[in-house]
Design an enzyme around this catalytic site. Structure first.
Site, PDB file in Angstrom:
ATOM      1  N   VAL A 239     -11.504  -7.474   8.442  1.00  0.00           N
ATOM      2  CA  VAL A 239     -11.343  -6.705   7.203  1.00  0.00           C
ATOM      3  C   VAL A 239      -9.978  -6.003   7.181  1.00  0.00           C
ATOM      4  CG1 VAL A 239     -13.796  -6.381   6.718  1.00  0.00           C
ATOM      5  CG2 VAL A 239     -12.609  -4.748   8.202  1.00  0.00           C
TER       6      VAL A 239
ATOM      7  N   HIS B 109       0.770  -3.919   6.470  1.00  0.00           N
ATOM      8  CA  HIS B 109       1.611  -2.732   6.509  1.00  0.00           C
ATOM      9  C   HIS B 109       2.431  -2.686   7.796  1.00  0.00           C
ATOM     10  CE1 HIS B 109      -1.792  -1.258   8.816  1.00  0.00           C
ATOM     11  NE2 HIS B 109      -2.541  -1.215   7.758  1.00  0.00           N
TER      12      HIS B 109
ATOM     13  N   CYS C 148      -6.085   2.054  12.591  1.00  0.00           N
ATOM     14  CA  CYS C 148      -6.852   2.337  11.371  1.00  0.00           C
ATOM     15  C   CYS C 148      -8.074   3.204  11.669  1.00  0.00           C
ATOM     16  CB  CYS C 148      -7.347   1.045  10.720  1.00  0.00           C
ATOM     17  SG  CYS C 148      -6.056  -0.041  10.153  1.00  0.00           S
TER      18      CYS C 148
ATOM     19  N   ARG D 270       0.790  -1.233   0.000  1.00  0.00           N
ATOM     20  CA  ARG D 270       0.000   0.000   0.000  1.00  0.00           C
ATOM     21  C   ARG D 270       0.821   1.281   0.000  1.00  0.00           C
ATOM     22  NH1 ARG D 270      -5.303  -1.014   3.712  1.00  0.00           N
ATOM     23  NH2 ARG D 270      -6.022  -2.861   2.624  1.00  0.00           N
TER      24      ARG D 270
END
Length: 186
Positions: free
Chosen positions: A169, A74, A175, A46
């Site tokens: 997810v 990540h 996040c 990403r």
């Protein structure tokens, strides 16, 4: 929340907004670890080198170092800041390799708190008025062995937060947060 909503909220706080206009650049917030002294940027699926360069251009007063993310989504899939100068890191081989690279790139020596579960290393540190050191971390139900490690932080207010649905997810605590360092209006 869409980009325009976030941009509007940040403008209301009088924060400087830098837009990435290079279509080849990618930069995911989950790959950006700010230590208070410097940035580490995970190069992952990403985030690419060009995204890291744009971040470095935006924050010229701070060192910006890149760290390859060999496994996981990540950088913050296996590490985060657990307090001033404290990196919380997972115990897997890829996490430990990334930490070694960060240590080699930095002039500063960070303390580390190693947790058995990589995903448990994704936590949120806050220094709150009248509360002091506060750490939001995954629950003992999710990661019992890692929860025991967090309990070693005696001077912290520890707040376990269930993250079970977000993990489905590829989500994590960081996040779902935007931390803004603002002085209280007193």
């Amino acid at each position: 929340m869409n980009t325009e909503t976030m941009k509007s909220a940040l403008k209301e706080l009088n924060l400087n907004i830098v837009e990435m206009t290079d279509e080849k650049a990618t930069l995911d917030g989950g790959d950006v670890l700010f230590t208070g002294r410097e940035f580490f940027v995970g190069l992952s699926k990403r985030t690419n080198q060009r995204g890291a360069e744009i971040l470095a251009d935006a924050f010229k007063d701070y060192a910006v170092s890149t760290v390859p993310v060999l496994e996981g989504l990540h950088l913050k899939s296996f590490c985060s800041m657990g307090g001033p100068g404290l990196i919380v890191i997972g115990s897997s081989e890829p996490a430990q390799k990334a930490l070694k690279i960060m240590q080699q790139m930095s002039d500063h020596r960070y303390d580390k708190l190693t947790v058995p579960d990589d995903l448990a290393a994704n936590c949120i540190y806050m220094n709150l008025p009248n509360k002091g050191h506060v750490l939001l971390h995954p629950t003992a139900e999710q990661y019992p062995e890692s929860a025991k490690v967090f309990e070693k932080l005696k001077d912290y207010m520890l707040i376990p937060v269930c993250n079970m649905q977000k993990v489905k997810v590829d989500g994590a605590l960081t996040c779902c947060s935007v931390l803004i360092n603002k002085k209280a209006n007193i």
